[in-house]
Motif scaffolding. Structure first.
Motif, PDB file in Angstrom:
ATOM      1  N   ILE A  69      -3.105  30.970 -39.289  1.00 30.93           N
ATOM      2  CA  ILE A  69      -3.436  31.028 -37.961  1.00 30.93           C
ATOM      3  C   ILE A  69      -4.746  30.845 -37.414  1.00 30.93           C
ATOM      4  CG2 ILE A  69      -4.227  33.473 -38.198  1.00 30.93           C
ATOM      5  CD1 ILE A  69      -2.556  34.765 -36.107  1.00 30.93           C
TER       6      ILE A  69
ATOM      7  N   SER B  69      -2.473  28.030 -33.774  1.00 28.42           N
ATOM      8  CA  SER B  69      -2.276  29.140 -32.927  1.00 28.42           C
ATOM      9  C   SER B  69      -1.955  28.757 -31.596  1.00 28.42           C
ATOM     10  CB  SER B  69      -3.544  30.059 -32.893  1.00 28.42           C
ATOM     11  OG  SER B  69      -4.660  29.027 -32.576  1.00 28.42           O
TER      12      SER B  69
ATOM     13  N   LEU C  78       1.370  29.819 -29.449  1.00 27.38           N
ATOM     14  CA  LEU C  78       1.305  30.126 -28.195  1.00 27.38           C
ATOM     15  C   LEU C  78       2.448  29.405 -27.182  1.00 27.38           C
ATOM     16  CD1 LEU C  78       0.091  31.602 -25.982  1.00 27.38           C
ATOM     17  CD2 LEU C  78      -1.712  30.032 -25.757  1.00 27.38           C
TER      18      LEU C  78
ATOM     19  N   GLU D 159       5.793  30.626 -27.605  1.00 23.51           N
ATOM     20  CA  GLU D 159       5.970  32.006 -27.066  1.00 23.51           C
ATOM     21  C   GLU D 159       5.918  31.603 -25.550  1.00 23.51           C
ATOM     22  OE1 GLU D 159       2.364  34.805 -26.825  1.00 23.51           O
ATOM     23  OE2 GLU D 159       3.422  35.473 -28.484  1.00 23.51           O
TER      24      GLU D 159
ATOM     25  N   ILE E  81       9.689  33.242 -24.226  1.00 25.69           N
ATOM     26  CA  ILE E  81       9.860  34.533 -23.631  1.00 25.69           C
ATOM     27  C   ILE E  81      10.653  34.609 -22.065  1.00 25.69           C
ATOM     28  CG2 ILE E  81       8.383  36.484 -22.164  1.00 25.69           C
ATOM     29  CD1 ILE E  81       6.599  36.167 -24.700  1.00 25.69           C
TER      30      ILE E  81
ATOM     31  N   PHE F 235      12.081  36.465 -28.113  1.00 26.02           N
ATOM     32  CA  PHE F 235      10.746  36.855 -28.472  1.00 26.02           C
ATOM     33  C   PHE F 235      10.351  36.257 -29.865  1.00 26.02           C
ATOM     34  CE2 PHE F 235      11.598  39.571 -25.201  1.00 26.02           C
ATOM     35  CZ  PHE F 235      10.642  39.675 -24.240  1.00 26.02           C
TER      36      PHE F 235
ATOM     37  N   GLN G   9       8.251  35.891 -33.393  1.00 26.55           N
ATOM     38  CA  GLN G   9       7.517  36.869 -34.227  1.00 26.55           C
ATOM     39  C   GLN G   9       6.841  35.859 -35.227  1.00 26.55           C
ATOM     40  OE1 GLN G   9       9.600  39.865 -36.260  1.00 26.55           O
ATOM     41  NE2 GLN G   9       7.861  40.554 -37.502  1.00 26.55           N
TER      42      GLN G   9
ATOM     43  N   ASN H 298      -7.423  23.038 -28.953  1.00 18.94           N
ATOM     44  CA  ASN H 298      -7.904  23.460 -27.762  1.00 18.94           C
ATOM     45  C   ASN H 298      -9.426  23.530 -27.360  1.00 18.94           C
ATOM     46  OD1 ASN H 298      -7.883  25.914 -28.943  1.00 18.94           O
ATOM     47  ND2 ASN H 298      -8.055  27.005 -27.246  1.00 18.94           N
TER      48      ASN H 298
ATOM     49  N   ASN I 105      -5.291  37.612 -26.891  1.00 18.91           N
ATOM     50  CA  ASN I 105      -4.963  36.105 -26.851  1.00 18.91           C
ATOM     51  C   ASN I 105      -5.326  35.421 -28.261  1.00 18.91           C
ATOM     52  OD1 ASN I 105      -5.256  33.419 -26.463  1.00 18.91           O
ATOM     53  ND2 ASN I 105      -7.200  33.515 -25.149  1.00 18.91           N
ATOM     54  N   ILE I 106      -4.002  34.942 -28.554  1.00 16.54           N
ATOM     55  CA  ILE I 106      -4.064  34.355 -30.009  1.00 16.54           C
ATOM     56  C   ILE I 106      -4.887  33.037 -30.114  1.00 16.54           C
ATOM     57  CG2 ILE I 106      -2.190  32.719 -30.022  1.00 16.54           C
ATOM     58  CD1 ILE I 106      -1.162  33.787 -32.496  1.00 16.54           C
ATOM     59  N   LYS I 107      -5.141  32.296 -28.921  1.00 18.42           N
ATOM     60  CA  LYS I 107      -5.847  31.490 -29.046  1.00 18.42           C
ATOM     61  C   LYS I 107      -7.466  31.214 -29.314  1.00 18.42           C
ATOM     62  CE  LYS I 107      -5.125  27.610 -26.320  1.00 18.42           C
ATOM     63  NZ  LYS I 107      -4.346  26.641 -25.105  1.00 18.42           N
TER      64      LYS I 107
ATOM     65  N   SER J 259      -7.881  35.498 -33.523  1.00 19.61           N
ATOM     66  CA  SER J 259      -6.920  34.981 -34.610  1.00 19.61           C
ATOM     67  C   SER J 259      -7.803  35.134 -35.887  1.00 19.61           C
ATOM     68  CB  SER J 259      -6.793  33.713 -34.349  1.00 19.61           C
ATOM     69  OG  SER J 259      -7.849  32.877 -34.438  1.00 19.61           O
TER      70      SER J 259
ATOM     71  N   ALA K  62      -7.105  38.983 -36.482  1.00 17.64           N
ATOM     72  CA  ALA K  62      -5.707  39.212 -37.105  1.00 17.64           C
ATOM     73  C   ALA K  62      -5.317  38.833 -38.667  1.00 17.64           C
ATOM     74  CB  ALA K  62      -4.636  38.464 -36.215  1.00 17.64           C
TER      75      ALA K  62
ATOM     76  N   GLN L 213       2.424  43.120 -37.877  1.00 20.63           N
ATOM     77  CA  GLN L 213       2.872  42.050 -36.942  1.00 20.63           C
ATOM     78  C   GLN L 213       2.189  41.933 -35.727  1.00 20.63           C
ATOM     79  OE1 GLN L 213       6.957  43.385 -35.943  1.00 20.63           O
ATOM     80  NE2 GLN L 213       7.234  41.639 -34.554  1.00 20.63           N
ATOM     81  N   ILE L 214       1.708  40.585 -35.573  1.00 17.64           N
ATOM     82  CA  ILE L 214       0.789  40.380 -34.390  1.00 17.64           C
ATOM     83  C   ILE L 214       1.509  40.237 -33.183  1.00 17.64           C
ATOM     84  CG2 ILE L 214      -0.608  38.754 -33.652  1.00 17.64           C
ATOM     85  CD1 ILE L 214      -1.433  39.917 -36.538  1.00 17.64           C
TER      86      ILE L 214
ATOM     87  N   SER M  26       0.712  38.862 -29.430  1.00 19.86           N
ATOM     88  CA  SER M  26      -0.676  38.388 -28.720  1.00 19.86           C
ATOM     89  C   SER M  26      -0.281  38.494 -27.099  1.00 19.86           C
ATOM     90  CB  SER M  26      -0.553  36.848 -28.951  1.00 19.86           C
ATOM     91  OG  SER M  26      -1.624  36.277 -28.165  1.00 19.86           O
TER      92      SER M  26
ATOM     93  N   ASN N  65      -1.414  37.584 -24.338  1.00 23.77           N
ATOM     94  CA  ASN N  65      -1.686  36.240 -23.670  1.00 23.77           C
ATOM     95  C   ASN N  65      -1.334  36.568 -22.047  1.00 23.77           C
ATOM     96  OD1 ASN N  65      -2.282  34.845 -25.853  1.00 23.77           O
ATOM     97  ND2 ASN N  65      -0.086  34.633 -26.331  1.00 23.77           N
TER      98      ASN N  65
ATOM     99  N   PHE O 131       0.948  37.839 -20.781  1.00 18.10           N
ATOM    100  CA  PHE O 131       2.303  37.920 -20.257  1.00 18.10           C
ATOM    101  C   PHE O 131       2.612  39.461 -19.912  1.00 18.10           C
ATOM    102  CE2 PHE O 131       2.990  33.998 -22.026  1.00 18.10           C
ATOM    103  CZ  PHE O 131       3.913  33.410 -21.361  1.00 18.10           C
TER     104      PHE O 131
ATOM    105  N   GLU P 267       5.798  40.482 -19.520  1.00 14.89           N
ATOM    106  CA  GLU P 267       6.915  40.787 -20.702  1.00 14.89           C
ATOM    107  C   GLU P 267       6.344  41.087 -21.903  1.00 14.89           C
ATOM    108  OE1 GLU P 267       6.463  37.962 -18.830  1.00 14.89           O
ATOM    109  OE2 GLU P 267       8.412  37.130 -17.941  1.00 14.89           O
ATOM    110  N   ASN P 268       5.435  40.526 -22.297  1.00  8.96           N
ATOM    111  CA  ASN P 268       4.984  40.416 -23.960  1.00  8.96           C
ATOM    112  C   ASN P 268       4.570  42.105 -23.874  1.00  8.96           C
ATOM    113  OD1 ASN P 268       5.108  38.571 -25.242  1.00  8.96           O
ATOM    114  ND2 ASN P 268       3.216  37.854 -25.128  1.00  8.96           N
TER     115      ASN P 268
ATOM    116  N   TYR Q 182       7.659  44.149 -23.855  1.00  7.11           N
ATOM    117  CA  TYR Q 182       8.379  43.942 -25.188  1.00  7.11           C
ATOM    118  C   TYR Q 182       7.957  44.588 -26.167  1.00  7.11           C
ATOM    119  CZ  TYR Q 182      10.442  41.539 -29.132  1.00  7.11           C
ATOM    120  OH  TYR Q 182      11.266  41.497 -30.409  1.00  7.11           O
TER     121      TYR Q 182
END
Lengths: 343, 343
Positions: free
Chosen positions: A74, A80, A84, A87, A91, A96, A98, A280, B73-75, B80, B83, B98-99, B101, B103, B105, B107-108, B111
């Motif tokens: 990760i 990572s 993203l 994801e 979504i 979703f 995991q 990135n 933000n996983i980036k 990270s 985590a 269980q991560i 992220s 980000n 969202f 919806e995230n 969820y």
DNA sequence: AAACAGTAGTAAAACGGTTTACCAAATACG
DNA sequence: CGTATTTGGTAAACCGTTTTACTACTGTTT
């Protein structure tokens, strides 16, 4: 003393209606019920703060909407970012992801295999080249489960794959350096070669042959993944007559860079460096790294696309999508003159 | 046509024994059974490739061992890494993080709240400062669920927290720059201030006051998170007489750095820069960044420690652990002389 | 020999939902 | 007015485990 969990029965009781009705209404299948009844159910749900139990629900209706994504590490910005992008693609479609980051933990793989084998996920994305083989083997019996791989290896599975044009990429990088006048190019590669790296390497070699040159063994440096590996490699590289360096990924390239710097060498003055991946942070490095950019977003999108297709049509023939990379020229490479090192 | 899932019944049938026996034996509670019986069960399991269903198992024994970890933000390398450190601390204890992220969202969040509220996780780590408030509110009714926060905000919850000494850190950074002779220090902070940033900022200010100086409004730059924000800020900063820059985190600091560079300014020649977090690529940057390092590993360990305690003793009084940061001096800062910019 | 303790095993009741199959009352139809 | 259909609703089966509470049998004591 803990209050007992509120169940659907409590809601039914409170709303003065049957359990069936509550279930149907809360799942949007309650057309047949009067709006008054629906109101009461929703009201009761709210008041009791009821959430259906995940396990109970999963047990009966097999419809969970989570897909497992296995990545090796990760902390590697490439992965990572990939996570993203998956994801972001998944979504909006109602799935979703995991993330399982293996990170070299044996327990992690076991845990995830167990999770997966026991039906938690609806599909599996294996973005862990190399580790895949072991996992695919262990899961091979469950071959009715949709899988998408990003692995070039010739596994005897008919799973879908999203790949990049490794050979072409390798060739292009080499061509670019050769066109800048570099003839002695060092390669920094990991000790353990996965299939994609072999292909990429083949590409490199082909380019050299086209130029009437050859790749000499003594310019191949095997080291660890990650920046530390790059630092180590730099120490060896300066003992040679190389003028350019190709690193297996940006992570390693950064390490090479740092290593050279602390040895008093400059980039691109003394050495040109090319990376791979385009994670990135790349454009914020100074000098920015010339790198072969993987289309991370597109990869994520295609993975999700294939996955969803496969979930919907389990028997469709398997697909293999090969995406192109793109050379991003940064400030870490430069032309050299015929004679030698300095322009 | 898909084969039906193999269940524990199939195993029992094959082994010629009761379902109970199979369950007990496979869960290591089968001392009482003869070794011959055990053998047969294991044999049958192997042959049928049986894995207990995750949902069924979760439904009855409430003992799942997964803990949810919410990060913004996983980036961002800091998160990270965090985590990962949580993972490293949790797995040896038998818990699996269980991560999630977020980000950005919506919806995230939904969820994850649903997942969590429906009992998937045994505990929850909220490492998303700012977002916490909303989430904590929504989950507040379930306050019998173990939570660990990394949020300085004065939420009216009695959840455990792992924090860093924000005020002290801010003060130390400022002291360091002041001791190098910098008097005009720019601050690059996000538009939305979370509680931890307010505290950190308070620390900065105190240091200035101790030096008989004050923080002037015109050197405060509000921008976006991430390197892009830093680049933007750099453009404004060069219009001022600042000689040093404090960025809210390393991500932003890198952007400032890059921005200054492309505007023809050098670091640390023209400007000294200090970051915050110490994400894992930091030591590979050139020049390396002076930064206030968060003890990421320790944070992860403490989080897991508190979480496990809380799971075992749900009623123990809540704890608040405050960890110290450590200033890591890199090549991005330097002494300036009394008069002005150049040493 | 009666009471007792292992030993090796099982049947059945949970767990909390979803879904199938059915029903009674009200309305529509011819 | 008798029958068909719609409306609004429910009881009970089922999903695949774990766990509780037995049972029958075999030794072992006293």
């Amino acid at each position: 003393m803990k209050a007992n969990k509120t169940t659907i029965k409590d809601v039914a009781l409170k709303a003065g209606i049957s359990v069936t009705a509550v279930s149907l209404i809360l799942n949007g299948k309650g057309e047949r019920f009067s709006s008054e009844t629906k109101r009461k159910v929703h009201q009761a749900q709210l008041e009791l703060d009821y959430y259906p139990d995940y396990y109970a629900r999963g047990l009966v209706g097999q419809r969970n909407n989570s897909i497992g994504v296995v990545i090796p590490n990760i902390k590697n910005p490439f992965f990572s970012s990939l996570a993203l992008s998956i994801e972001q693609a998944a979504i909006p479609k109602g799935y979703f992801p995991q993330i399982f980051s293996v990170n070299g933990f044996k327990e992690n793989i076991d845990y995830f295999i167990e999770q997966f084998a026991s039906g938690t996920q609806k599909g599996l994305v294996l973005a862990a080249p190399g580790a895949s083989k072991e996992i695919v083997d262990k899961l091979s019996i469950h071959n009715d489960i949709p899988m998408v791989l990003t692995d070039q290896a010739d596994l005897n599975t008919d799973d879908d794959r999203v790949l990049i044009a490794e050979e072409k990429s390798g060739k292009e990088i080499a061509h670019y350096l050769l066109s800048l006048g570099h003839k002695r190019v060092a390669f920094v590669i990991p000790r353990k070669l996965t299939m994609n790296l072999v292909k990429r390497f083949t590409g490199y070699t082909e380019a050299f042959i086209e130029y009437g040159l050859e790749v000499s063994e003594d310019l191949i440096f095997r080291t660890d993944f990650g920046p530390e590996g790059g630092v180590k490699a730099a120490k060896e590289i300066i003992k040679t007559d190389a003028t350019a360096i190709i690193a297996i990924n940006d992570d390693v390239a950064m390490g090479v860079f740092k290593g050279l710097h602390s040895l008093g060498k400059s980039v691109p003055g003394d050495y040109s460096i090319v990376g791979f991946d385009d994670f990135n942070l790349n454009k914020y490095l100074i000098p920015s790294l010339t790198t072969m950019a993987q289309p991370i977003e597109l990869i994520g999108q295609k993975i999700v696309e294939l996955m969803i297709e496969r979930i919907q049509y389990p028997n469709r023939p398997s697909k293999r999508i090969v995406l192109d990379t793109k050379l991003k020229i940064g400030d870490s490479t430069r032309q050299i003159n015929e004679g030698g090192r300095v322009l």
